[in-house]
Structures are given as C-alpha cells and as structure tokens.
Design an enzyme around this catalytic site. Structure first.
Site, short mmCIF file in Angstrom:
data_model
loop_
_atom_site.label_atom_id
_atom_site.label_comp_id
_atom_site.label_asym_id
_atom_site.label_seq_id
_atom_site.Cartn_x
_atom_site.Cartn_y
_atom_site.Cartn_z
NE ARG A 98 -2.06 1.85 3.41
CZ ARG A 98 -1.95 1.62 4.71
NH1 ARG A 98 -2.51 0.56 5.25
NH2 ARG A 98 -1.27 2.44 5.49
CG HIS A 107 -6.44 2.46 6.10
ND1 HIS A 107 -6.51 1.17 5.64
CD2 HIS A 107 -7.66 2.73 6.65
CE1 HIS A 107 -7.72 0.67 5.89
NE2 HIS A 107 -8.42 1.60 6.50
CE1 TYR A 155 0.76 2.28 8.50
CE2 TYR A 155 -0.43 3.97 9.71
CZ TYR A 155 -0.27 3.21 8.58
OH TYR A 155 -1.11 3.40 7.51
#
Length: 362
Positions: A255, A259, A268
């Site tokens: 990805r 998100h 993160y």
C-alpha cells in the site's frame, strides 16, 4: 495434499527490471492481453490520482487508494467472464470501474451518499464492503446458490491481509471447501491492516499457507506483476469453473499511500520502506517489459493516457455537480408502509424546513 501447498516464493513472470522468465506451470499471457492490461493500469493509476484530488476538494468524503496495487485490480477483472461475479472491498474501486460500473456510481458511497451507488446485477459486482471480510460470506453464499441453480458462475472474492484476521474469513473458506464451491479468494497482502503489520496478525509462513487447513490449494503471486497475476488467477478461475473447487491466492503487494485520507501512515512505517517499493511499481515494470518487446509505442501510450484522462474528467464533472436531495428519502425506504413514528418524524422535519425557509425569505 502436498499439491495444495503454495510455493516458497511468489510466482513471478516479469521482474522489477521488466525482464521475463517463463514458468513451468503458469503460462505466459498473450501479448495483446498484456498491452490491454497495461492500458487498464494507466486508467487505474489516473483514477486513484483523481479520487485523491477530489478528497482534497471536499467532493469525496474518503478514499482508500489502491495506488501501487493496480495490477491486482486489473487482473481480478480480466480473468472473469461477463457472467462471473466480483465481490470487492472498499479499496477496490478501480476494479469496480473496470468491471463496467460508471465512475460516478462507483464512488458514490465514498462521497457519503445514502446508498451503494450502483445496481449490482447490471455488471455482476457486489456492493463494496466497508466491514472487513463480510463480503466473503456473501460471495460463498452466492456461489452456493449458483451451484444449486446449475449455473457455471465463478465468484472472485477480494480482501486484504487484515481481513484474514476476521472470523468471517475462516468461516467463508471452510464453507467453500466443504461444499466444493466455485470461489477464488483473492487476498491482496499490502503489508498493513491500517497500522498493524502482517507480523502482528499471523505467525504463518504466508497467508496462502492457510488454505491447506481448509482443504483447498493456496498460491502466492507477485502482486505487482500483472502477467503473473493474470496467469495464477486465471488458473484458479478455470479450476473453479471446471468443478475443481475453491482456491486461495495471496498477492504480495504494498500500500503505497495512507490507509485513507484520514490516516497518517508516517506514524507506523518508515519512508524508506515505501520508497523501496516504488521500484516495484506495476506500471513501470510492465511498461519497461512491453517497450523492450516492441509491444508498446509512443502513440499507443498517448492513447492510453488520453482514455484515462477522459475517465478522470467524467468522474470529476459528475462529482462536481451538487446532488438534488429529497429530505423525504430519509423515510421513504425504511418500511413499505410507514409507521406512525416515521410519519411523525417526517412531519416534524417538514415543519422545520418550512420554518427555516420562511425565516430565510424574511
């Protein structure tokens, strides 16, 4: 049962440099399939860019980008026949569009509208599912019904690595295997379930290895290699259609963006990790391969870009048009016959609207 085990390394036909290597099991897609697939990759990337811009403009409420995962989106649609069904996730908007759903309809849910935006039966695309893994159970139920009706329908159910941590995922695989259903479970392992890395979700060697526990084959494939995806997914669809039962395919991808627009991925994961995956970009990889083989010209690339820009413009124009809302829709589709409570609420809203309208005129 050993035939059910996935490979130690994901299937790959075109590497990150664009070089091709034949596989002893999975055939090479035809050249025209790769060229047409590249066209769809260009469209998918343009759609992702446009949707991100529409979020910044306030025309979309949220957008889960599939930037970097476009090869998975394209392959999922390309391997299906017109009568087959696609069960997408919230991140699979590009696949929904490539299956034939109009761009404005495919993004209506992400705009915050009150319904899914498109009729699933027109293009055999189930509604995009925001809850993780619920669509897998629906896909299995649909496939079971197709078998009972004697249809040759194959169902391709998409999910992410995060969905494999849900109970619905395991229930769907178990039911599909027990009843030998024509379902392909397609897991896009993009490394993170929002902020949770795969290492915190499972200790299994791979997600594809989970398949053997249910009695179905599992396979791993390079999720940024469109050629390999077409071959592996195509074989799984053929197996399902011929009565071979379900298959679990895990695509290893990444990805590239957050998100959603509401996520800060810098909290993160390290930027160097993201940059490393940029070299594995599915568009650049296939473009290099096609150029090397003399299958892609400047003229064809220009036509692909023009087609992608046209779709983006259609999407942009549709979402830049303010919808004409009917407040009574809040009550019209709750029950076939309105309850006294709904009548009361409808009258209350009508009175409020009349009052504010009179105050505005005054």
């Amino acid at each position: 049962m050993t035939d059910f085990l996935p490979r130690d390394t994901p299937v790959q036909l075109v590497d990150t440099t664009g070089a091709f290597s034949a596989d002893p099991v999975y055939p090479t897609p035809a050249p025209d399939a790769l060229v047409d697939g590249y066209r769809s990759l260009v469209i998918g990337r343009r759609v992702n860019d446009q949707c991100n811009a529409l979020v910044r403009q306030g025309r979309l409420a949220v957008y889960p980008s599939s930037h970097g995962q476009e090869a998975c989106q394209v392959a999922a649609v390309r391997v299906l026949d017109a009568d087959d069904w696609l069960f997408p996730t919230y991140r699979d908007t590009v696949a929904v569009m490539l299956k034939g759903v109009a761009p404005a309809e495919a993004t209506l849910m992400l705009k915050g509208d009150w319904h899914g935006g498109y009729d699933p039966h027109v293009h055999n695309v189930a509604p995009q599912a925001t809850p993780l893994a619920t669509q897998l159970l629906h896909a299995v139920g649909f496939a079971h019904a197709a078998v009972l009706k004697g249809e040759s329908t194959v169902v391709l159910a998409m999910c992410g690595d995060g969905a494999t941590s849900e109970g619905d995922f395991h229930e769907a695989l178990n039911f599909a295997a027990v009843f030998h259903l024509p379902v392909v479970f397609f897991v896009q392992n993009n490394g993170f379930a929002i902020s949770v890395p795969l290492s915190r979700q499972t200790a299994a060697e791979s997600l594809a290895h989970k398949a053997i526990g249910y009695g179905m084959p599992g396979e791993r494939v390079d999720g940024n290699d469109l050629a390999a995806l077409l071959s592996v997914l195509g074989a799984a669809v053929d197996r399902a259609r011929s009565g071979g039962g379900p298959t679990l395919v895990e695509a290893h991808t990444y990805r590239m963006q957050a998100h959603t627009n509401a996520d800060d991925d810098t909290r993160y994961r390290d930027g160097s990790e993201v940059r490393a995956w940029a070299d594995r970009d599915p568009l650049l990889r296939l473009r290099t391969h096609l150029r090397r083989e003399g299958l892609l010209t400047e003229e064809s690339e220009a036509s692909f870009t023009e087609a992608a820009d046209s779709i983006a413009a259609t999407l942009r124009d549709a979402l830049n048009t303010d919808a004409q809302l009917d407040p009574d829709d809040l009550f019209r589709f709750v029950y076939a016959t309105r309850t006294p409570q709904l009548e009361e609420q409808s009258a209350l809203l009508d009175g409020e609207l009349r009052r504010t309208g009179q105050e505005a005129q005054a």
